[in-house]
Design an enzyme around this catalytic site. Structure first.
Site, mmCIF file in Angstrom:
data_model
loop_
_atom_site.group_PDB
_atom_site.id
_atom_site.type_symbol
_atom_site.label_atom_id
_atom_site.label_comp_id
_atom_site.label_asym_id
_atom_site.label_seq_id
_atom_site.Cartn_x
_atom_site.Cartn_y
_atom_site.Cartn_z
ATOM 1 N N GLU A 80 0.829 -1.201 0.000
ATOM 2 C CA GLU A 80 0.000 0.000 0.000
ATOM 3 C C GLU A 80 0.864 1.251 0.000
ATOM 4 O OE1 GLU A 80 -3.129 -0.004 -0.409
ATOM 5 O OE2 GLU A 80 -3.589 -2.133 -0.062
ATOM 6 N N CYS A 140 -7.704 -2.372 8.066
ATOM 7 C CA CYS A 140 -6.322 -2.359 7.556
ATOM 8 C C CYS A 140 -5.818 -0.937 7.361
ATOM 9 C CB CYS A 140 -6.216 -3.136 6.244
ATOM 10 S SG CYS A 140 -6.425 -4.904 6.499
ATOM 11 N N HIS A 161 -1.145 -5.790 1.465
ATOM 12 C CA HIS A 161 -2.315 -6.670 1.344
ATOM 13 C C HIS A 161 -1.949 -7.885 0.495
ATOM 14 C CE1 HIS A 161 -5.548 -3.614 2.538
ATOM 15 N NE2 HIS A 161 -5.943 -4.732 3.115
#
Ligand code: PCA
Length: 185
Positions: A80, A140, A161
């Site tokens: 991310e 998350c 992820h």
């Protein structure tokens, strides 16, 4: 010895298992490039996950922090880029259901992991990987936001992820860790 804090999550919503839980348990207390891995499982709760992460960072004083989560609708491994100041979406495992709630005072935090190098290393090893520009607004994202607010650009920290049913998932995460270590030593 230097330390990597590696977190995963419990199962949530319709996901009866969470592969990130098995990964962090398998890697707990293993050594990668002279770094000891501390693998810990976080609850899928907006408040509890952030509190546990904060306590773990205080207790372990890690040199690197990598948080893992399951992205049930993705097919690639996605480091991310950014966490945003918003909690929204589905109910967490305690039934808490925030709607457009802020987490802190900063609009967003960028990952301090070497996300481009991680994608390259994963692809070289035969994994499908791609940078993601949104970690969503569920637990998350909240954990990534909390993590980056605590580490404050002082150490490599961020969120990755993984898709469901990833073959050789443990190897993939070992590559993410080794790449991060390689970038700082
Ligand atoms: N994935 C969820 C929360 C826990 C997990 O593994 C998310 O993407 O927010």
């Amino acid at each position: 010895m230097k330390k990597v804090l590696l977190t995963g999550f419990e199962p949530f919503l319709s996901n009866k298992t969470n592969p990130t839980m098995a990964i962090v348990q398998a890697l707990n207390h293993t050594i990668i490039k002279e770094h000891i891995i501390i693998g810990e499982v976080l609850p899928v709760t907006f408040t509890g996950a952030r509190a546990k992460l904060r306590a773990l960072i205080e207790q372990e004083q890690p040199d690197i922090v990598i948080a893992l989560g399951l992205a049930s609708n993705r097919t690639t491994i996605t480091p991310e880029r950014v966490a945003i100041n918003c909690m929204d979406g589905a109910p967490d495992n305690e039934g808490y259901f925030p709607q457009n709630e802020p987490i802190g005072n900063t609009a967003a935090y960028f990952s301090t992991l070497p996300i481009y190098q991680i994608v390259d290393a994963l692809e070289q090893a035969g994994f499908k990987a791609k940078i993601s520009n949104t970690a969503g607004t569920y637990v998350c994202n909240a954990v990534m936001y909390e993590l980056l607010s605590i580490t404050n650009e002082q150490l490599p920290a961020g969120f990755i992820h993984i898709p469901p049913a990833l073959t050789n998932q443990q190897q993939a995460i070992e590559i993410c860790i080794a790449t991060t270590i390689g970038e700082i030593t």
